[in-house]
Design a protein around this motif. Structure first.
Motif, PDB file in Angstrom:
ATOM      1  N   ILE A 257       0.722  -1.121   0.004  1.00 44.03           N
ATOM      2  CA  ILE A 257       0.071  -0.084   0.166  1.00 44.03           C
ATOM      3  C   ILE A 257       1.011   1.149   0.021  1.00 44.03           C
ATOM      4  CG2 ILE A 257      -1.692   1.344   1.331  1.00 44.03           C
ATOM      5  CD1 ILE A 257      -2.559  -1.325   2.297  1.00 44.03           C
ATOM      6  N   PHE A 258       1.907   1.386   0.985  1.00 40.34           N
ATOM      7  CA  PHE A 258       2.845   2.581   0.861  1.00 40.34           C
ATOM      8  C   PHE A 258       3.513   2.749  -0.398  1.00 40.34           C
ATOM      9  CE2 PHE A 258       5.304   5.270   3.074  1.00 40.34           C
ATOM     10  CZ  PHE A 258       6.520   5.414   2.405  1.00 40.34           C
ATOM     11  N   GLY A 259       3.878   1.500  -1.309  1.00 37.83           N
ATOM     12  CA  GLY A 259       4.384   1.598  -2.342  1.00 37.83           C
ATOM     13  C   GLY A 259       3.496   2.213  -3.474  1.00 37.83           C
ATOM     14  N   LEU A 260       2.154   1.738  -3.400  1.00 36.79           N
ATOM     15  CA  LEU A 260       1.224   2.321  -4.484  1.00 36.79           C
ATOM     16  C   LEU A 260       0.952   3.852  -4.007  1.00 36.79           C
ATOM     17  CD1 LEU A 260      -1.585  -0.762  -4.417  1.00 36.79           C
ATOM     18  CD2 LEU A 260       0.025   0.286  -6.213  1.00 36.79           C
ATOM     19  N   LEU A 261       1.138   4.239  -2.668  1.00 45.85           N
ATOM     20  CA  LEU A 261       0.818   5.566  -2.506  1.00 45.85           C
ATOM     21  C   LEU A 261       1.833   6.446  -3.101  1.00 45.85           C
ATOM     22  CD1 LEU A 261      -0.625   5.613   1.281  1.00 45.85           C
ATOM     23  CD2 LEU A 261      -1.650   6.449  -0.867  1.00 45.85           C
ATOM     24  N   LEU A 262       3.077   5.947  -3.341  1.00 45.65           N
ATOM     25  CA  LEU A 262       4.121   6.557  -3.818  1.00 45.65           C
ATOM     26  C   LEU A 262       3.885   6.629  -5.490  1.00 45.65           C
ATOM     27  CD1 LEU A 262       6.919   5.678  -1.560  1.00 45.65           C
ATOM     28  CD2 LEU A 262       5.757   7.794  -1.509  1.00 45.65           C
ATOM     29  N   ILE A 263       3.603   5.769  -5.840  1.00 46.27           N
ATOM     30  CA  ILE A 263       3.552   5.468  -7.394  1.00 46.27           C
ATOM     31  C   ILE A 263       2.699   6.146  -8.117  1.00 46.27           C
ATOM     32  CG2 ILE A 263       3.502   3.678  -9.230  1.00 46.27           C
ATOM     33  CD1 ILE A 263       5.222   1.688  -7.533  1.00 46.27           C
ATOM     34  N   ILE A 264       1.262   5.814  -7.295  1.00 50.01           N
ATOM     35  CA  ILE A 264       0.055   6.587  -8.203  1.00 50.01           C
ATOM     36  C   ILE A 264       0.144   7.983  -8.098  1.00 50.01           C
ATOM     37  CG2 ILE A 264      -2.405   6.871  -7.813  1.00 50.01           C
ATOM     38  CD1 ILE A 264      -2.448   3.739  -6.681  1.00 50.01           C
ATOM     39  N   PRO A 265       0.566   8.725  -6.981  1.00 53.45           N
ATOM     40  CA  PRO A 265       0.456  10.232  -7.341  1.00 53.45           C
ATOM     41  C   PRO A 265       1.580  10.809  -8.473  1.00 53.45           C
ATOM     42  CG  PRO A 265       0.555   9.638  -5.182  1.00 53.45           C
ATOM     43  CD  PRO A 265       0.874   8.579  -5.731  1.00 53.45           C
ATOM     44  N   GLY A 266       2.616   9.781  -8.671  1.00 53.40           N
ATOM     45  CA  GLY A 266       3.973  10.020  -9.582  1.00 53.40           C
ATOM     46  C   GLY A 266       3.322   9.795 -10.927  1.00 53.40           C
ATOM     47  N   ILE A 267       2.354   8.799 -11.101  1.00 57.41           N
ATOM     48  CA  ILE A 267       1.687   8.768 -12.368  1.00 57.41           C
ATOM     49  C   ILE A 267       0.879   9.573 -12.712  1.00 57.41           C
ATOM     50  CG2 ILE A 267       0.210   7.202 -13.640  1.00 57.41           C
ATOM     51  CD1 ILE A 267       1.382   4.610 -12.173  1.00 57.41           C
ATOM     52  N   VAL A 268      -0.009  10.080 -11.842  1.00 58.01           N
ATOM     53  CA  VAL A 268      -0.982  11.243 -11.820  1.00 58.01           C
ATOM     54  C   VAL A 268      -0.176  12.405 -12.398  1.00 58.01           C
ATOM     55  CG1 VAL A 268      -2.733  12.602 -10.864  1.00 58.01           C
ATOM     56  CG2 VAL A 268      -2.758  10.004 -10.534  1.00 58.01           C
ATOM     57  N   MET A 269       0.944  12.927 -11.636  1.00 54.94           N
ATOM     58  CA  MET A 269       1.692  13.884 -12.106  1.00 54.94           C
ATOM     59  C   MET A 269       2.249  13.858 -13.234  1.00 54.94           C
ATOM     60  SD  MET A 269       3.533  14.218  -8.359  1.00 54.94           S
ATOM     61  CE  MET A 269       4.791  15.239  -8.836  1.00 54.94           C
ATOM     62  N   GLN A 270       2.422  12.741 -13.750  1.00 52.28           N
ATOM     63  CA  GLN A 270       3.273  12.679 -15.214  1.00 52.28           C
ATOM     64  C   GLN A 270       2.007  12.736 -16.181  1.00 52.28           C
ATOM     65  OE1 GLN A 270       5.728  12.133 -16.443  1.00 52.28           O
ATOM     66  NE2 GLN A 270       7.386  11.666 -14.880  1.00 52.28           N
ATOM     67  N   LEU A 271       0.814  12.272 -16.077  1.00 54.54           N
ATOM     68  CA  LEU A 271      -0.085  12.059 -16.992  1.00 54.54           C
ATOM     69  C   LEU A 271      -0.669  13.681 -17.097  1.00 54.54           C
ATOM     70  CD1 LEU A 271      -2.255   9.120 -15.958  1.00 54.54           C
ATOM     71  CD2 LEU A 271      -0.967   9.632 -17.934  1.00 54.54           C
TER      72      LEU A 271
END
Lengths: 379, 196
Positions: A21-35
């Motif tokens: 869950i911690f990893g997803l919390l770090l990855i998903i915002p990064g993806i959203v920022m990229q998009l």
């Protein structure tokens, strides 16, 4: 999957699930920022960057290929021959200007006809100056040009030239500061003569330069930086800052400049003081570019080509010589009462083998500004 | 990683690390709490929900069979074990929220100190206002604002989860089930002894 997340007694693997869950919390915002990040539209569309042709001369520092960011693929294909990576080097001002600097500086090859800022008439001159540029740019604007974001820029492409095109380094104001003993050669003329020379230089920039663009080096570009109307820009992410006054450049402003830029290899080394004034932390990722107008770029390259053609005609340079570097100096032509613009005068051609060919002023016969400089004794 | 670099850039290295640590610990506590409550439904409590208390329930039966003197301590032990599983998670999460608020406050102070220092330094050096503000943003103001925002946001999320109806309902139901189980064991033993 269930077995991975639960233990034998049925309880959850708390540590593993927490990490996931911690990893997803770090990855998903990064993806959203990229998009969510928009395509790079802040910077002017960069058609190419000057790339210095690598020289085999031992005295010269090694140059690095400059990243080339093609904006329009059709143009790129069409300009395969004409937009060869031209290395523009600006020799850093050294106490001994004849010594090859360690870090070749980038040169604003085009002599920018700088509009005097002091008098109103200079403004009108500037408008005239910009007309051929506008014309050139209008032609380019009519073409569909895909703006390439910095992040979307293709990998470094160095057009294979024999020898390999050297990287372009921008002149660094910071590195040039403190250099002593070098003054900008200049000649002061009356208003009428000033306009005549300015128009001649301006018209030279109106013609598109065909053929392979040679590497360029301006030995005293540091002092003549302003004369060529170059704009040093620091790029931080999607933000652009004018290094001359530290202001942030609004989006789209740089579109008025040419698509040809110079990239500074070591921005912190060359522009450290200016970048710190912007509030940037030492060593942070930053890109510094020099922007110029199209006609200035064309004018400088036209003169460089002229020097090469002369050398070949004189038999000093092989007809099929490639990878040569044109060295010269920038001279300022000043108007009585105020106003100045810079011109580039090639003085030396350096071949791949290290042979130095001196370019005589007669190579530019018929050029009003060269004649004026000769009459003044500067050439 | 984009998120990590953004965090370290805007929160500052220290506060970003602290925030990441607290976020991980909070996630861990929430997962643990979920593990304890996932077998509790709106209408019933599954057998697995109190599985961790089975050894103590067995001990309670044995204690009841032998004598009544050790009944209370065993019942206390059952409740202590229950608290250590359930209530301690809630207490821990509350503690994390409180700490995060304090860390955010500290980040605001530290960031403000750096920001004002850069701003005054820039103005004293005669720099343009834009330069001074940019320097102050890069050297503390962003940390001050983002740590406050981060602590407030994370704290709000955690408190919302702890105090949610889903969570509280199931915790109370589980407590009730523990009490009923204890009562069943005591009654069961009493019936057997009467029958005997």
């Amino acid at each position: 999957m269930k077995g991975m997340l639960t233990k034998t007694d049925g309880s959850l693997r708390i540590g593993l699930i927490s990490l996931v869950i911690f990893g997803l919390l770090l990855i998903i915002p990064g993806i959203v920022m990229q998009l969510g990040s928009s395509a790079e539209q802040v910077m002017v569309k960069v058609k190419h960057k000057f790339v210095a042709a690598p020289k085999k001369v031992s005295a010269k520092p090694a140059v690095e290929p400059v990243r080339r960011i093609p904006i329009k693929k059709e143009q790129q294909i069409a300009k395969t021959a004409s937009t060869a990576d031209a290395t523009v080097k600006k020799t850093a001002l050294q106490p001994n200007p004849t010594v090859t600097q360690k870090s070749p500086q980038q040169m604003t090859a085009v002599a920018v006809a700088k509009v005097p800022r002091e008098t109103p008439k200079k403004i009108s001159v500037q408008k005239k100056i910009q007309s051929p540029q506008t014309k050139v740019q209008a032609q380019k604007k009519s073409e569909k040009i895909v703006e390439v974001t910095l992040s979307e820029a293709p990998p470094v492409v160095v057009k294979p030239v024999a020898p390999q095109a050297p990287a372009i380094k921008l002149t660094s104001l910071a590195s040039l500061s403190g250099v002593t003993g070098e003054t900008t050669p200049s000649v002061r003329v009356d208003k009428k003569e000033y306009r005549r020379l300015f128009k001649a230089w301006q018209s030279a920039g109106g013609e598109k330069v065909e053929g392979e663009k040679p590497a360029l080096r301006v030995e005293n570009l540091r002092q003549t930086f302003d004369s060529f109307n170059m704009k040093p820009v620091a790029l931080k992410g999607t933000n652009a800052f004018d290094l001359q006054d530290g202001t942030r450049l609004p989006e789209g402003l740089l579109k008025n400049y040419a698509a040809t830029v110079f990239e500074v290899k070591n921005p912190w080394q060359d522009w450290g003081a200016g970048l710190k004034k912007l509030g940037l932390k030492q060593g942070s990722s930053i890109e510094v570019r020099y922007y110029m107008y199209d006609f200035i770029h064309n004018a400088i390259y036209a003169r460089s080509q002229q020097a090469i053609v002369w050398a070949k005609a004189q038999g000093l340079l092989a007809a099929d010589a490639q990878g040569v570097e044109v060295r010269g100096r920038a001279y300022q032509i000043k108007q009585q009462g105020g106003g100045r613009f810079g011109v580039f005068v090639p003085q030396q051609i350096l071949t791949v083998s290290g042979k130095q060919i001196k370019v005589a002023p007669s190579a530019f016969a018929g050029q009003p500004d060269i004649e004026q400089l000769q009459q003044s004794g500067l050439l | 990683m984009e998120t990590l670099s953004w965090l370290f850039k805007n929160f500052g290295f220290f506060f970003a690390a602290v925030f990441l640590l607290y976020i991980f610990l909070a996630i861990r506590s929430l997962v643990q709490l979920y593990d304890n409550l996932r077998h509790v439904t709106a209408t019933a409590v599954g057998d697995q929900a109190l599985g961790f208390l089975n050894p103590l329930f067995q001990r309670l039966r044995q204690a009841h069979q032998r004598s009544t003197l050790s009944l209370d301590p065993v019942i206390d032990a059952i409740w202590a074990d229950f608290d250590s599983r359930i209530s301690s998670c809630q207490t821990t999460l509350n503690g994390y929220v409180s700490s995060l608020v304090l860390v955010g406050f500290a980040g605001t102070i530290v960031g403000s100190i750096g920001a004002f220092r850069e701003m005054f330094k820039g103005l004293a050096d005669g720099r343009a206002a834009t330069e001074a503000f940019l320097a102050s943003w890069n050297n503390g103001l962003s940390t001050a604002l983002y740590t406050s925002l981060g602590s407030a946001s994370i704290g709000a999320v955690i408190i919302t989860l702890i105090c949610s109806r889903w969570m509280q309902q199931r915790i109370k139901r589980l407590e009730s089930q523990v009490a009923l189980t204890i009562a069943d064991i005591l009654e069961e033993e009493s019936h057997e002894s009467q029958a005997a």
